[in-house]
Structure formats: structure tokens, C-alpha cells
Design an enzyme around this catalytic site. Sequence first.
Site, mmCIF file in Angstrom:
data_model
loop_
_atom_site.group_PDB
_atom_site.id
_atom_site.type_symbol
_atom_site.label_atom_id
_atom_site.label_comp_id
_atom_site.label_asym_id
_atom_site.label_seq_id
_atom_site.Cartn_x
_atom_site.Cartn_y
_atom_site.Cartn_z
ATOM 1 C CG HIS A 136 -24.534 3.126 -6.296
ATOM 2 N ND1 HIS A 136 -25.342 2.697 -5.196
ATOM 3 C CD2 HIS A 136 -24.628 4.326 -6.566
ATOM 4 C CE1 HIS A 136 -25.558 3.955 -4.697
ATOM 5 N NE2 HIS A 136 -25.247 4.895 -5.556
ATOM 6 C CG HIS A 167 -21.390 11.211 -9.148
ATOM 7 N ND1 HIS A 167 -21.045 11.367 -7.961
ATOM 8 C CD2 HIS A 167 -22.376 10.709 -9.441
ATOM 9 C CE1 HIS A 167 -21.973 10.638 -7.351
ATOM 10 N NE2 HIS A 167 -22.764 10.128 -8.046
ATOM 11 C CG ASP A 203 -28.361 6.449 -8.525
ATOM 12 O OD1 ASP A 203 -29.274 6.055 -9.078
ATOM 13 O OD2 ASP A 203 -28.438 7.398 -7.726
ATOM 14 C CG HIS A 240 -26.768 9.975 -11.102
ATOM 15 N ND1 HIS A 240 -27.757 10.363 -10.083
ATOM 16 C CD2 HIS A 240 -25.767 9.339 -10.608
ATOM 17 C CE1 HIS A 240 -26.968 10.195 -9.027
ATOM 18 N NE2 HIS A 240 -25.991 9.396 -9.082
#
Length: 254
Positions: free
Chosen positions: A201, A110, A55, A106
Site C-alpha cells: 500500500h 473504498h 493499493d 480500486h
Amino acid sequence: MTLARAVHRSIALTAGGTLVAQWSPASAAVFPRVARALGIATTVPSDRGVLLTFDDGPHPQGTPAVLAALDHERAPAVFFITGEQAVRYPEIVREIAAAGHELGVHGHLHQTRRQSCRTLLANDTRRALDAISAAAGATPRLYRPPHGVFTLTGLRLIRSLGLEPLLWSKWGRDWERGATASSIAYHATSGIRAGDVLLLHDGDHYGADGSWRATTAAIPKIADRIAAAGLRAAALTAPGTPRILDPCAGHRLG
């Protein structure tokens, strides 16, 4: 209790119940039963495969380092891309796709709060899709919300856009300050089973500075632990269906 107070209490309880219901999917990343009840995948059906996912990228240093480590292990992965980073680093998105990895969405920004408003989330998701598609020339089909947090509104919206929600069953906790290659590998693979989805990540945009270095160093250790469990990497080739890559075809994990 007066009638007015009773009405006010009833309204408050109804509003509170509605709010709780709206955010009920938020715990799906932590409680598998919630995810199953809502039809949110946290694993993939497989006899021997596990799925590596990353991610928060692309990241100008982290993503190339992760790609190199995956290439060394000949391991496929899914990269959940944030739209704002795809706008900044479209060439890295293209590198991910060129290496044969799958791209997922994603979000553009964010931010979990966008899950609470259908219009905000729709705009955010479309911006991310446009950014990723412009960079890679392909439209993602998988979606993972920032922090893994869904609302009922968000879940319905994502599905209405033709995207498949995918969370995880194991996480490396690699975003934490102080995480090491060994701690990441342990958390990501402890008790690992076929079908597990591992969360890692490839960027530190939203985590501890430089956290991608420990993640990159953890990949060989993760590969060894997966192989020791008699498992392999899985690459998704159709909705909800993993393809176990054949080591004889030049792909292996471990």
C-alpha cells in the site's frame, strides 16, 4: 410441521443459500482454489518474474516516497487507484503514469458493501474510471476491489465493463499498526515464487496512520529478497502476460 411453516423454512433456506452463493467469491483473496474456480487471477504467468502492486493511493506523501524507492530499484509496479483520491490528487496519478507504472482501479469509494448492488458498483466503478482517466489520460484495464472482496454480482459487473480482476498471492500486511520494514518484507516475500503478485500500500487513507513509511522502507529489502530468489520484477504489457524487464535496458529489481 404445517404447510405454512414448511414453506417459510424452504424460503429461508433458499434465501440463505442464495446469499452464501452471492458472497462466495469473497474468500478468493484467501483461498486460491476459490479464485481459480472463479477465474480470478492471483498470480501472473512467468518463469522468473513477480509483480509488485500498491493499493489505496494516490497519497500526497506516501505515493511520491514509494515512487522514489521504486525508481531507485528500477522496479515497475501496478498502482490500484481509488477514484476519490484521484480526484483529490490528480497530479500524483499523472506522476505514477509518467514513471512508467501501470494504473488499475480500486473502486471510487473504498467500500466493500457496494459489491452487493450492481447499480451501486457500476456507478462507483465508472466514477473511478472517469477520475483516473481524467488525471492520467489513459483508461485502466485491471481491477482490484476494496479489501479484495468480490461478490458474484460484482465479478460479473466488472467483467462486463471490460476490466480484468487481479488479486494477489503474497501480502506485506503493511496496513497494520506496528508493521515494520522487516515484517513487511518477510510477509511479502516468504516462499516467493515466479508469478507471485505482491500486495502493498502506498497510502494510509484506509490503514494505520503513517503506514506508508514502513512500506517505503521495506521496498529495498523486498528487492533484495526477490533478487536472492533469482527473480525479477514483471511489468504487465498485455492482459495476463508479464514482461520481464531487462536489466541492461535500465530496469532491475535487486
